[in-house]
Motif scaffolding. Structure first.
Motif, PDB file in Angstrom:
ATOM      1  N   LEU A  22     -35.990  -6.671  -1.039  1.00  0.00           N
ATOM      2  CA  LEU A  22     -35.953  -7.006   0.388  1.00  0.00           C
ATOM      3  C   LEU A  22     -36.409  -5.840   1.265  1.00  0.00           C
ATOM      4  N   PHE A  23     -35.960  -4.635   0.980  1.00  0.00           N
ATOM      5  CA  PHE A  23     -36.311  -3.482   1.814  1.00  0.00           C
ATOM      6  C   PHE A  23     -37.391  -2.608   1.171  1.00  0.00           C
ATOM      7  N   LEU A  45     -35.095   4.737   4.048  1.00  0.00           N
ATOM      8  CA  LEU A  45     -35.087   3.732   5.115  1.00  0.00           C
ATOM      9  C   LEU A  45     -34.747   4.337   6.475  1.00  0.00           C
ATOM     10  N   ASN A  46     -33.948   5.383   6.470  1.00  0.00           N
ATOM     11  CA  ASN A  46     -33.556   6.002   7.741  1.00  0.00           C
ATOM     12  C   ASN A  46     -33.113   7.437   7.497  1.00  0.00           C
ATOM     13  N   ILE A  52     -30.260   6.832   4.756  1.00  0.00           N
ATOM     14  CA  ILE A  52     -30.208   5.537   4.082  1.00  0.00           C
ATOM     15  C   ILE A  52     -31.419   5.417   3.162  1.00  0.00           C
ATOM     16  N   LEU A  76     -25.015  -1.268  -0.603  1.00  0.00           N
ATOM     17  CA  LEU A  76     -25.188  -2.654  -0.151  1.00  0.00           C
ATOM     18  C   LEU A  76     -26.211  -3.290  -1.089  1.00  0.00           C
ATOM     19  N   CYS A  77     -25.777  -4.243  -1.893  1.00  0.00           N
ATOM     20  CA  CYS A  77     -26.644  -4.794  -2.948  1.00  0.00           C
ATOM     21  C   CYS A  77     -27.508  -5.918  -2.388  1.00  0.00           C
ATOM     22  N   THR A  78     -28.798  -5.833  -2.644  1.00  0.00           N
ATOM     23  CA  THR A  78     -29.726  -6.810  -2.050  1.00  0.00           C
ATOM     24  C   THR A  78     -30.472  -7.672  -3.061  1.00  0.00           C
ATOM     25  N   GLY A  97     -25.415  -9.135  -1.803  1.00  0.00           N
ATOM     26  CA  GLY A  97     -24.334  -9.405  -0.862  1.00  0.00           C
ATOM     27  C   GLY A  97     -23.087  -8.586  -1.139  1.00  0.00           C
ATOM     28  N   ASP A  98     -23.003  -7.941  -2.303  1.00  0.00           N
ATOM     29  CA  ASP A  98     -21.837  -7.110  -2.624  1.00  0.00           C
ATOM     30  C   ASP A  98     -21.939  -5.749  -1.929  1.00  0.00           C
ATOM     31  N   VAL A  99     -20.778  -5.224  -1.554  1.00  0.00           N
ATOM     32  CA  VAL A  99     -20.685  -3.931  -0.887  1.00  0.00           C
ATOM     33  C   VAL A  99     -19.727  -3.050  -1.682  1.00  0.00           C
ATOM     34  N   ILE A 120     -29.117  -0.745  -1.322  1.00  0.00           N
ATOM     35  CA  ILE A 120     -29.233   0.259  -0.274  1.00  0.00           C
ATOM     36  C   ILE A 120     -28.099   1.256  -0.504  1.00  0.00           C
ATOM     37  N   MET A 122     -26.070   4.451   1.361  1.00  0.00           N
ATOM     38  CA  MET A 122     -25.857   5.144   2.620  1.00  0.00           C
ATOM     39  C   MET A 122     -24.959   6.336   2.406  1.00  0.00           C
TER      40      MET A 122
ATOM     41  N   LEU B  22     -27.463 -13.132   3.670  1.00  0.00           N
ATOM     42  CA  LEU B  22     -27.278 -12.375   2.428  1.00  0.00           C
ATOM     43  C   LEU B  22     -25.895 -11.741   2.330  1.00  0.00           C
ATOM     44  N   PHE B  23     -25.418 -11.137   3.416  1.00  0.00           N
ATOM     45  CA  PHE B  23     -24.113 -10.461   3.378  1.00  0.00           C
ATOM     46  C   PHE B  23     -23.003 -11.278   4.035  1.00  0.00           C
TER      47      PHE B  23
END
Lengths: 147, 147
Positions: A22-23, A45-46, A52, A76-78, A97-99, A120, A122, B22-23
């Protein structure tokens, strides 16, 4: 706070089976490759305020056991399917969707299951933060997760 | 650092057209609803170290012009299509995979295009951080973006 990396993306030769997370996929993770089993990819990403990064693991790729000192990390799993494991605890399966909140000073690893996996990552900002790298997750330890 | 909210999710009555971002969708955004045009939904994703929230906007929903004081904010777009606009600048169309860094003291708004839109919002930790809410984005201003 600004991390020291470039936002310029380079073209990377990757296998035809490489995914389009996705990213984005980014580049082969050269700098940290020595702390991974298998091939990973890194896309910043940042850099302002909070560092990030998008991290993609090829199937069965995982990082070594490691410890964040100072500040923790949030995942953050995408895409795909992976694992997160803390020392002395059972591994947790991860899906989009898992964090995951990883507290400082907790020895752990994360990586792919037997498919591609992207999360992702962070960094929680902190003074004197650092990552302490430990031993690899052996094939024996890793393969047990599938049994 | 720990934000003051509960991780308990409640069942929310939403239209059949509501999406499955997604989240996750979370709950109707009651506390901040007065600063939005249209219905938004809020799902806290992380409270330790960095406050992370998933924000979903129904079509044409957007927040008021506002300013982050102290620390900025980072948006990671995951679903649908939206806008980000800084005061005096053209609006930027947002799609899944887009990342926006919002510096402190910059007047701006974000929200959906004419479809559902979801982004993750991350607060850059800072002392004495606060959000200053300003005037709404009028229908006239907003509708211009589609012409």
């Amino acid at each position: 706070m600004k991390n020291n990396f470039s936002f310029v993306e380079k073209t990377v030769q990757i296998g035809e089976s490489a995914p389009s997370p996705l990213f984005g996929l980014g580049e082969k993770n050269i700098n940290f490759g020595k702390y991974f089993v298998g091939q990973s990819y890194l896309k910043p990403l940042n850099a302002e305020g909070v560092g990030i990064f998008n991290v993609t693991f090829e199937p069965k790729c995982r990082n070594f056991w490691h410890i964040h000192r100072g500040g923790g990390q949030i995942l953050l799993c995408t895409d795909g399917e992976g694992f997160y494991q803390e020392w002395g605890k059972p591994a947790r399966r991860l899906h989009p969707g898992d964090v995951v909140y990883i507290a400082p000073d907790v020895k752990h690893w994360h990586g792919a299951a037997d498919v591609w996996f992207t999360h992702i990552a962070m960094e929680v900002p902190a003074q004197n933060s650092a990552t302490e790298w430990c031993e690899p997750v052996t094939d024996l330890e890793y393969e047990k997760l599938f049994k």
